[in-house]
Design a protein around this motif. Structure first.
Motif, mmCIF file in Angstrom:
data_model
loop_
_atom_site.group_PDB
_atom_site.id
_atom_site.type_symbol
_atom_site.label_atom_id
_atom_site.label_comp_id
_atom_site.label_asym_id
_atom_site.label_seq_id
_atom_site.Cartn_x
_atom_site.Cartn_y
_atom_site.Cartn_z
ATOM 1 N N ARG A 234 -7.180 13.768 6.510
ATOM 2 C CA ARG A 234 -7.629 12.381 6.604
ATOM 3 C C ARG A 234 -7.634 11.685 5.241
ATOM 4 O O ARG A 234 -8.196 10.608 5.097
ATOM 5 C CB ARG A 234 -9.037 12.336 7.204
ATOM 6 N N VAL A 235 -7.006 12.339 4.251
ATOM 7 C CA VAL A 235 -6.933 11.772 2.903
ATOM 8 C C VAL A 235 -5.482 11.392 2.599
ATOM 9 O O VAL A 235 -4.588 12.251 2.624
ATOM 10 C CB VAL A 235 -7.442 12.766 1.833
ATOM 11 N N GLY A 236 -5.242 10.124 2.322
ATOM 12 C CA GLY A 236 -3.898 9.641 2.019
ATOM 13 C C GLY A 236 -3.730 9.338 0.545
ATOM 14 O O GLY A 236 -4.694 9.264 -0.216
ATOM 15 N N VAL A 237 -2.480 9.159 0.141
ATOM 16 C CA VAL A 237 -2.136 8.783 -1.231
ATOM 17 C C VAL A 237 -1.110 7.657 -1.169
ATOM 18 O O VAL A 237 -0.091 7.786 -0.491
ATOM 19 C CB VAL A 237 -1.553 9.967 -2.030
ATOM 20 N N LEU A 238 -1.387 6.566 -1.876
ATOM 21 C CA LEU A 238 -0.463 5.431 -1.896
ATOM 22 C C LEU A 238 -0.401 4.882 -3.322
ATOM 23 O O LEU A 238 -1.385 4.330 -3.829
ATOM 24 C CB LEU A 238 -0.924 4.342 -0.929
ATOM 25 N N ILE A 239 0.737 5.055 -3.969
ATOM 26 C CA ILE A 239 0.902 4.638 -5.354
ATOM 27 C C ILE A 239 2.040 3.616 -5.461
ATOM 28 O O ILE A 239 3.156 3.867 -5.011
ATOM 29 C CB ILE A 239 1.204 5.844 -6.274
ATOM 30 N N GLY A 240 1.739 2.485 -6.064
ATOM 31 C CA GLY A 240 2.739 1.451 -6.277
ATOM 32 C C GLY A 240 3.425 1.605 -7.620
ATOM 33 O O GLY A 240 2.810 2.007 -8.609
ATOM 34 N N PRO B 256 3.108 9.756 -6.035
ATOM 35 C CA PRO B 256 2.230 10.164 -4.927
ATOM 36 C C PRO B 256 2.468 11.599 -4.478
ATOM 37 O O PRO B 256 1.532 12.290 -4.059
ATOM 38 C CB PRO B 256 2.559 9.164 -3.812
ATOM 39 N N GLY B 257 3.724 12.066 -4.569
ATOM 40 C CA GLY B 257 3.995 13.453 -4.200
ATOM 41 C C GLY B 257 3.274 14.433 -5.095
ATOM 42 O O GLY B 257 2.682 15.407 -4.624
ATOM 43 N N GLY C 160 -2.808 14.010 4.311
ATOM 44 C CA GLY C 160 -2.640 12.771 5.051
ATOM 45 C C GLY C 160 -1.369 12.082 4.593
ATOM 46 O O GLY C 160 -0.548 12.669 3.881
ATOM 47 N N PRO C 161 -1.152 10.826 4.965
ATOM 48 C CA PRO C 161 0.076 10.131 4.556
ATOM 49 C C PRO C 161 0.135 9.972 3.046
ATOM 50 O O PRO C 161 -0.887 9.737 2.388
ATOM 51 C CB PRO C 161 -0.039 8.768 5.249
ATOM 52 N N SER C 162 1.326 10.131 2.479
ATOM 53 C CA SER C 162 1.520 9.879 1.050
ATOM 54 C C SER C 162 2.843 9.164 0.881
ATOM 55 O O SER C 162 3.854 9.579 1.448
ATOM 56 C CB SER C 162 1.497 11.182 0.242
ATOM 57 N N ARG C 163 2.815 8.116 0.098
ATOM 58 C CA ARG C 163 4.051 7.364 -0.106
ATOM 59 C C ARG C 163 3.930 6.445 -1.308
ATOM 60 O O ARG C 163 2.843 6.212 -1.832
ATOM 61 C CB ARG C 163 4.413 6.539 1.125
ATOM 62 N N ALA C 164 5.083 5.918 -1.717
ATOM 63 C CA ALA C 164 5.144 4.921 -2.781
ATOM 64 C C ALA C 164 5.396 3.557 -2.153
ATOM 65 O O ALA C 164 5.968 3.439 -1.070
ATOM 66 C CB ALA C 164 6.266 5.256 -3.756
ATOM 67 N N THR C 165 4.947 2.537 -2.853
ATOM 68 C CA THR C 165 5.261 1.169 -2.455
ATOM 69 C C THR C 165 5.761 0.441 -3.686
ATOM 70 O O THR C 165 5.303 0.691 -4.802
ATOM 71 C CB THR C 165 4.039 0.451 -1.854
ATOM 72 N N GLY D 262 -4.334 -2.928 -1.436
ATOM 73 C CA GLY D 262 -4.530 -3.672 -0.192
ATOM 74 C C GLY D 262 -4.041 -2.939 1.032
ATOM 75 O O GLY D 262 -4.717 -2.903 2.075
ATOM 76 N N GLU D 263 -2.861 -2.315 0.945
ATOM 77 C CA GLU D 263 -2.330 -1.580 2.088
ATOM 78 C C GLU D 263 -3.141 -0.315 2.356
ATOM 79 O O GLU D 263 -3.311 0.091 3.512
ATOM 80 C CB GLU D 263 -0.857 -1.235 1.862
ATOM 81 N N ALA D 264 -3.656 0.313 1.305
ATOM 82 C CA ALA D 264 -4.515 1.484 1.493
ATOM 83 C C ALA D 264 -5.771 1.096 2.270
ATOM 84 O O ALA D 264 -6.242 1.845 3.142
ATOM 85 C CB ALA D 264 -4.889 2.084 0.143
#
Length: 421
Positions: A108-114, A152-153, A163-168, A180-182
């Motif tokens: 339930r823990v995500g990572v989102l890095i721009g 993010p990887g 949880g979900p991990s991705r770049a934006t 904001g998307e997180a």
């Protein structure tokens, strides 16, 4: 004060419980914040690349950063500087949040890095390798290390989050979009916790040459610390910089259940596009104004509820005047009653990291009651606006608007507010 205005309770509330930074002003959040309040500049001569033949020879470099003090040798060997900064900032944020991942459902823990550009140093190095040594000179991990999702990887693997991990990527708006998307991930129920932020290091020969040739960068002669001049009549472009900012976002329920100290609430967010020009803002600021209004609407707040604006404020002729006109159009005369500052005057423009770092600065302002200054603002473009020139100011701040506007017409605005149970 705006704390008397009830927060939105018709949806999952998203709160900030930790943050970390790596910037030209310091290698952690506390050091960076101290430097900001002192009005200290992190801009100086470029030292990490050959720059004597470039159109600009100054930048906001990350100084005295030894990745071996924080990361395993194999991680250091395969990662680009931007990813190293992101991982270190994320580790600080998790520690600051006192988030025990052993006691947390990691699914339930995500990572989102721009990131605006990603692993530019690595890509440049591999290009030199193949030219000098042929195909066998390119390491097997080149494709991974050179990818924009490497940050993010690496964070996901370092912390064991599944949880979900991705770049934006949305140019200079990338960090704000990631935050904001997180928050939307959490509100949708996809995650309980998201480690979100931004990172970039494009102090490379190609990027400095290109941006310099486009006349986007400040080539002001003399003291480099005076080169970044947001909202000043003599502004002449932005100063390229590197760094990372990462926040721990949680649902209010999750944070309270574990007894976390809540630093602020992510109350509102909006993103729009100009669809006008690759580098120039729309002359009427139509989409910027819509982003400002929709972020306030998302937060359930009115223009007069805003207590401080951390402006995008790059120091370019077009951006600063266009942003100020948009703020005045949305906030009206209220813009003359609140502080508006650009911390890029001290950090330089960290591209994808900028919005995340500036969101953290907004949270620190809420928690300390101190607004960091806009240094070098000797001749403000609008004397009726308090640009917090030169020195930090004490203000009672409950609501912060943080703006990010990027090349390609990307606009993102996040609204933070003091958390009220």
């Amino acid at each position: 004060m705006t704390t008397e205005k009830a927060p939105r309770r018709d949806r999952t509330r998203v709160v900030i419980t930790g943050w970390g930074m790596v910037t030209p002003l310091g290698l952690d959040a506390a050091t960076t914040w101290e430097a900001l309040l002192e009005g200290r500049s992190g801009i100086g001569p470029i030292t990490q690349i050959k720059a004597d033949d470039l159109p600009v020879q100054i930048a906001g470099e990350v100084k005295d950063f030894d990745p071996r003090e924080h990361l395993a040798y194999k991680v250091v060997r395969r990662t680009d500087p931007f990813a190293r900064y992101a991982v270190v900032a994320a580790m600080e944020a998790v520690e600051n949040a006192k988030l025990s991942l052993d006691d947390t459902d990691r699914t339930r823990v995500g990572v989102l890095i721009g990131s605006g550009y990603g692993a530019m140093h690595t890509v440049a190095g591999h290009t030199r390798d193949i030219d000098a040594k042929g195909p066998r000179g390119v390491p097997p991990m080149a494709a991974v290390a050179g990818a924009i999702d490497s940050a993010p990887g690496e964070i996901s693997m370092a912390l064991g989050t599944t949880g979900p991990s991705r770049a934006t990527s949305s140019a200079c708006a990338s960090g704000t979009d990631a935050v904001g998307e997180a928050a939307r991930w959490i509100r949708s129920g996809a995650s309980d916790v998201v480690i979100a932020g931004g990172a970039d290091d494009i102090i490379t020969r190609v990027d400095i040459a290109g941006s310099g040739n486009a006349r986007a960068l400040s080539a002001r002669p003399g003291d480099p610390t005076e080169a970044s001049r947001p909202f000043d009549e003599d502004r002449a472009g932005f100063v390229m910089a590197a760094g990372a900012g990462v926040l721990v976002l949680e649902s209010e329920e999750h944070a309270l259940a574990r007894g976390a100290h809540i630093l602020a609430e992510v109350a509102g967010y909006a993103a729009t596009s100009d669809a006008y020009h690759w580098t120039a803002p729309h002359p009427e600021g139509v989409s910027v104004r819509r982003a400002l209004r929709e972020a306030l609407k998302d937060a359930g707040l009115a223009p007069e509820d805003v207590d401080y604006v951390n402006a995008h404020g790059t120091g370019t002729q077009l951006n600063d005047s266009a942003e100020l006109a948009s703020l005045r159009a949305v906030l009206g005369d209220h813009i003359e009653r609140i502080p508006v500052s650009s911390t890029k005057s001290m950090t330089g423009h960290m591209i994808g990291a900028a919005g995340a770092v500036e969101a953290i600065i907004g949270g620190l302002t809420i928690n300390t009651g101190m607004v960091p200054p806009t240094i070098n603002c000797h001749k403000p473009i609008d004397p009726s606006v308090n640009f917090v020139a030169h020195k930090a100011q004490a203000h009672d701040v409950d609501v912060v608007m943080s703006n990010s506007f990027g090349f390609g017409g990307h606009n993102a605005v996040v609204v933070l507010r003091r958390w009220v149970a």
